[in-house]
Scaffold this motif. Sequence first.
Motif, mmCIF file in Angstrom:
data_model
loop_
_atom_site.group_PDB
_atom_site.id
_atom_site.type_symbol
_atom_site.label_atom_id
_atom_site.label_comp_id
_atom_site.label_asym_id
_atom_site.label_seq_id
_atom_site.Cartn_x
_atom_site.Cartn_y
_atom_site.Cartn_z
ATOM 1 N N GLU A 11 6.369 56.912 -12.433
ATOM 2 C CA GLU A 11 6.939 56.474 -13.711
ATOM 3 C C GLU A 11 6.678 57.495 -14.813
ATOM 4 O O GLU A 11 7.566 57.781 -15.627
ATOM 5 C CB GLU A 11 6.373 55.112 -14.109
ATOM 6 N N PHE A 12 5.469 58.037 -14.846
ATOM 7 C CA PHE A 12 5.130 59.044 -15.849
ATOM 8 C C PHE A 12 5.997 60.287 -15.670
ATOM 9 O O PHE A 12 6.528 60.829 -16.649
ATOM 10 C CB PHE A 12 3.637 59.412 -15.745
ATOM 11 N N ALA A 13 6.162 60.738 -14.432
ATOM 12 C CA ALA A 13 6.977 61.921 -14.162
ATOM 13 C C ALA A 13 8.439 61.678 -14.531
ATOM 14 O O ALA A 13 9.092 62.550 -15.108
ATOM 15 C CB ALA A 13 6.858 62.327 -12.701
ATOM 16 N N GLU A 14 8.932 60.503 -14.217
ATOM 17 C CA GLU A 14 10.326 60.177 -14.557
ATOM 18 C C GLU A 14 10.542 60.246 -16.066
ATOM 19 O O GLU A 14 11.508 60.841 -16.541
ATOM 20 C CB GLU A 14 10.679 58.791 -14.030
ATOM 21 N N LYS A 15 9.636 59.661 -16.805
ATOM 22 C CA LYS A 15 9.737 59.692 -18.276
ATOM 23 C C LYS A 15 9.648 61.124 -18.788
ATOM 24 O O LYS A 15 10.417 61.535 -19.669
ATOM 25 C CB LYS A 15 8.605 58.839 -18.869
ATOM 26 N N LYS A 16 8.731 61.885 -18.223
ATOM 27 C CA LYS A 16 8.551 63.279 -18.641
ATOM 28 C C LYS A 16 9.823 64.095 -18.385
ATOM 29 O O LYS A 16 10.244 64.877 -19.232
ATOM 30 C CB LYS A 16 7.360 63.881 -17.896
ATOM 31 N N ILE A 17 10.435 63.892 -17.232
ATOM 32 C CA ILE A 17 11.673 64.607 -16.894
ATOM 33 C C ILE A 17 12.796 64.197 -17.842
ATOM 34 O O ILE A 17 13.539 65.044 -18.349
ATOM 35 C CB ILE A 17 12.052 64.347 -15.421
ATOM 36 N N GLN A 18 12.925 62.912 -18.101
ATOM 37 C CA GLN A 18 13.977 62.427 -18.995
ATOM 38 C C GLN A 18 13.811 62.970 -20.414
ATOM 39 O O GLN A 18 14.800 63.166 -21.119
ATOM 40 C CB GLN A 18 13.995 60.906 -19.021
ATOM 41 N N ASP A 19 12.581 63.242 -20.813
ATOM 42 C CA ASP A 19 12.304 63.724 -22.168
ATOM 43 C C ASP A 19 12.374 65.241 -22.312
ATOM 44 O O ASP A 19 12.247 65.757 -23.422
ATOM 45 C CB ASP A 19 10.921 63.247 -22.624
ATOM 46 N N MET A 20 12.578 65.961 -21.219
ATOM 47 C CA MET A 20 12.614 67.425 -21.274
ATOM 48 C C MET A 20 13.909 67.894 -21.938
ATOM 49 O O MET A 20 14.997 67.737 -21.399
ATOM 50 C CB MET A 20 12.514 68.030 -19.877
ATOM 51 N N GLU A 21 13.760 68.480 -23.112
ATOM 52 C CA GLU A 21 14.914 68.965 -23.860
ATOM 53 C C GLU A 21 15.482 70.247 -23.250
ATOM 54 O O GLU A 21 16.639 70.580 -23.488
ATOM 55 C CB GLU A 21 14.536 69.190 -25.320
ATOM 56 N N SER A 22 14.690 70.934 -22.461
ATOM 57 C CA SER A 22 15.128 72.202 -21.870
ATOM 58 C C SER A 22 16.083 72.000 -20.693
ATOM 59 O O SER A 22 16.713 72.954 -20.242
ATOM 60 C CB SER A 22 13.920 73.018 -21.423
ATOM 61 N N LEU A 23 16.208 70.772 -20.203
ATOM 62 C CA LEU A 23 17.076 70.494 -19.065
ATOM 63 C C LEU A 23 18.438 69.994 -19.528
ATOM 64 O O LEU A 23 18.519 69.176 -20.450
ATOM 65 C CB LEU A 23 16.460 69.424 -18.156
ATOM 66 N N GLN A 29 19.517 64.965 -13.985
ATOM 67 C CA GLN A 29 19.949 64.070 -12.910
ATOM 68 C C GLN A 29 19.465 64.579 -11.553
ATOM 69 O O GLN A 29 18.962 63.810 -10.735
ATOM 70 C CB GLN A 29 21.478 63.926 -12.913
ATOM 71 N N ILE A 30 19.580 65.875 -11.323
ATOM 72 C CA ILE A 30 19.125 66.459 -10.055
ATOM 73 C C ILE A 30 17.618 66.295 -9.914
ATOM 74 O O ILE A 30 17.122 65.936 -8.844
ATOM 75 C CB ILE A 30 19.546 67.939 -9.954
ATOM 76 N N ALA A 31 16.875 66.542 -10.988
ATOM 77 C CA ALA A 31 15.416 66.398 -10.946
ATOM 78 C C ALA A 31 15.023 64.955 -10.636
ATOM 79 O O ALA A 31 14.097 64.719 -9.849
ATOM 80 C CB ALA A 31 14.804 66.853 -12.270
ATOM 81 N N LEU A 32 15.720 64.010 -11.214
ATOM 82 C CA LEU A 32 15.422 62.603 -10.941
ATOM 83 C C LEU A 32 15.770 62.234 -9.496
ATOM 84 O O LEU A 32 15.060 61.434 -8.879
ATOM 85 C CB LEU A 32 16.165 61.699 -11.927
ATOM 86 N N GLU A 33 16.820 62.832 -8.962
ATOM 87 C CA GLU A 33 17.153 62.613 -7.552
ATOM 88 C C GLU A 33 16.048 63.164 -6.644
ATOM 89 O O GLU A 33 15.675 62.524 -5.656
ATOM 90 C CB GLU A 33 18.489 63.271 -7.212
ATOM 91 N N LYS A 34 15.521 64.349 -6.986
ATOM 92 C CA LYS A 34 14.425 64.933 -6.202
ATOM 93 C C LYS A 34 13.188 64.048 -6.296
ATOM 94 O O LYS A 34 12.469 63.858 -5.313
ATOM 95 C CB LYS A 34 14.095 66.354 -6.679
#
Length: 84
Positions: A11-23, A29-34
Amino acid sequence: MNSIDLNTVFEFAEKKIQDMESLSSEDTQIALEKLNELKDISNSKESRKNCWSKIGPIFKWLADKSVELAIAFMPIISQVLNKM
């Protein structure tokens, strides 16, 4: 590590990925799939060898990405490997 702790890490990683402005939205979407692939691997009852063969491509994909993204994934990969 119990499943509640591992779920918290996901859950923490998912939130962190969603908040990454550099992506871009596509990269997010690809990162969340991985991340979901890793979750499936962690819940799998497959052998360590089979799980590792599935984690390897994620490592290769991650090697071509940003350090920020790698930092989000490494605790999960570590916990999944320790769980096997």
